[in-house]
Design an enzyme around this catalytic site. Structure first.
Site, PDB file in Angstrom:
ATOM      1  N   GLU A 127      30.274  85.293  27.514  1.00  0.00           N
ATOM      2  CA  GLU A 127      28.981  85.634  27.821  1.00  0.00           C
ATOM      3  C   GLU A 127      28.614  86.110  26.419  1.00  0.00           C
ATOM      4  OE1 GLU A 127      27.194  89.606  30.194  1.00  0.00           O
ATOM      5  OE2 GLU A 127      29.312  87.977  31.829  1.00  0.00           O
ATOM      6  N   ASP A 141      30.640  90.302  26.099  1.00  0.00           N
ATOM      7  CA  ASP A 141      29.259  90.501  25.822  1.00  0.00           C
ATOM      8  C   ASP A 141      28.306  90.987  24.757  1.00  0.00           C
ATOM      9  OD1 ASP A 141      27.015  90.720  27.411  1.00  0.00           O
ATOM     10  OD2 ASP A 141      27.691  92.074  29.029  1.00  0.00           O
TER      11      ASP A 141
END
Length: 369
Positions: free
Chosen positions: A41, A332
């Protein structure tokens, strides 16, 4: 299974690392590195349009206005293609071998005009391929395809092209899709998406559903505390109900091999599903088409990543509910920090087989890399 603290006898040499980024912890913590990590991600921007907001721009569609200025400036500088070398340096410092990049949300899902969305999806995919798979660091990157779900048939066609011709490892979508305006939205359980789902299954690739804020006309509960509608809470609530819609709709009975990825240790669902099934047994079954329990679909049709999570208890419960082979490490980046989160993960005293599966083993199998 989970503990942190003193390293076990025979563990790798401890290394002190810190990224030095503003607003991230700078403790130079000692840790035993796990090499070969894969992260899923990890976001990038595009030169084609302002992907972080809807197109055209609408208020209350991204949490950027609520972030500290120094944090936002740091994140924005790291999203650009010009920062690839710096991104690789961060990966090296965190013992990350491969980063699966994706367009920063809200991306294509926030484009109101169908024709423009179709055009941008293809052009962004070409750009990702050129920037990351044709670069000097091609062996360090994979990417998720963009699809214009404003037109399901076009989305199916573009996904097929992107996977077969460009080497995309799946698709990432930013939650619901805007259908002509900021408050007209479509969720993925809509029957119109049959052509898209058929393509996903035929290609045997996963779909990653990334969070986004609730549509502006659904944000009444956040009024006065609008920052909560983003990554602090609203992202998980919005994505969790989206996933539940897919489960109760019977989608996975129709496509039993379909695989969905959710980030942030499952957007709270590992903690809620036992309660959800417990209560649904008392409801009239004719209200939903699904044939199995929600937990059954979770354990057979969903993978989760640890993106943005640095809590041992959260990870332990996610593994317990989801299964050891359905949890994958992620960061992330650049909204989170490679070194900070990798250091936390590497310090966990965890069964070696489980830790390796989370770090890279499961991602290799799912994404075929």
């Amino acid at each position: 299974m989970f503990s942190s603290g003193t390293l076990a006898p025979g563990a790798q040499k401890e290394i002190a690392l810190s990224s030095g980024r503003p607003t991230f912890d700078d403790e130079s913590a000692l840790y035993s590195p796990i090499s070969g990590k894969i992260v899923l991600e990890e976001h990038v921007s595009t030169s084609l349009f302002l992907a972080a907001f809807t197109t055209p721009f609408a208020n209350n569609t991204n949490e950027i206005p609520y972030g500290a200025a120094v944090y936002q400036a740091d994140v924005q500088s790291r999203l650009n293609v010009t920062s690839i070398a710096e991104r690789v340096q961060q990966m090296d410092a965190a013992n990350i071998s491969v980063s699966v990049v994706s367009l920063v949300p809200v991306g294509i899902q926030g484009v109101f005009n169908k024709t423009l969305a179709i055009d941008l999806a293809a052009k962004v995919n070409d750009e990702l391929y050129t920037n990351y798979k044709k670069s000097a660091y091609a062996d360090r990157f994979e990417f998720f395809c963009n699809v214009a779900l404003q037109d399901p048939a076009a989305a199916a066609s573009e996904l097929t092209r992107c996977v077969k011709e460009l080497g995309g490892v799946g698709a990432m979508v930013a939650g619901y899709t805007n259908n002509g305006s900021v408050n007209e939205i479509i969720y993925l359980d809509d029957p119109m998406y049959t052509p898209f789902w058929e393509a996903v299954v035929a290609l045997d690739v996963p779909l990653y559903i990334h969070p986004r804020m609730p549509a502006p006309d659904q944000q009444r509960a956040y009024r006065g505390y609008e920052f909560l509608s983003g990554s602090a809470y609203g992202y998980a609530a919005e994505t969790g109900i989206h996933a539940l819609r897919l489960m109760v709709s019977g989608l996975f009975d129709t496509y039993p091999t379909l695989q969905i990825i959710l980030g942030h240790c499952g957007e709270t669902l590992p903690f809620l599903l036992p309660r959800i099934d417990h209560r649904m047994r008392h409801f009239t079954r004719s209200q939903w088409p699904a044939k199995q329990t929600m937990l059954y679909y979770w354990q057979n049709n969903f993978f989760v990543t640890t993106a943005g999570v640095m809590d041992e208890g959260t990870l332990a419960e996610t593994v317990r509910i989801s299964g050891r082979d359905r949890v994958m490490f992620s960061v992330d980046y650049p909204f989170e920090d490679d070194v900070e989160i990798s250091t936390w993960f590497d310090q966990l005293q965890l069964n070696t087989g489980i830790k390796q599966a989370i770090a890279y083993g499961t991602a290799k199998k799912l994404l075929k890399i």
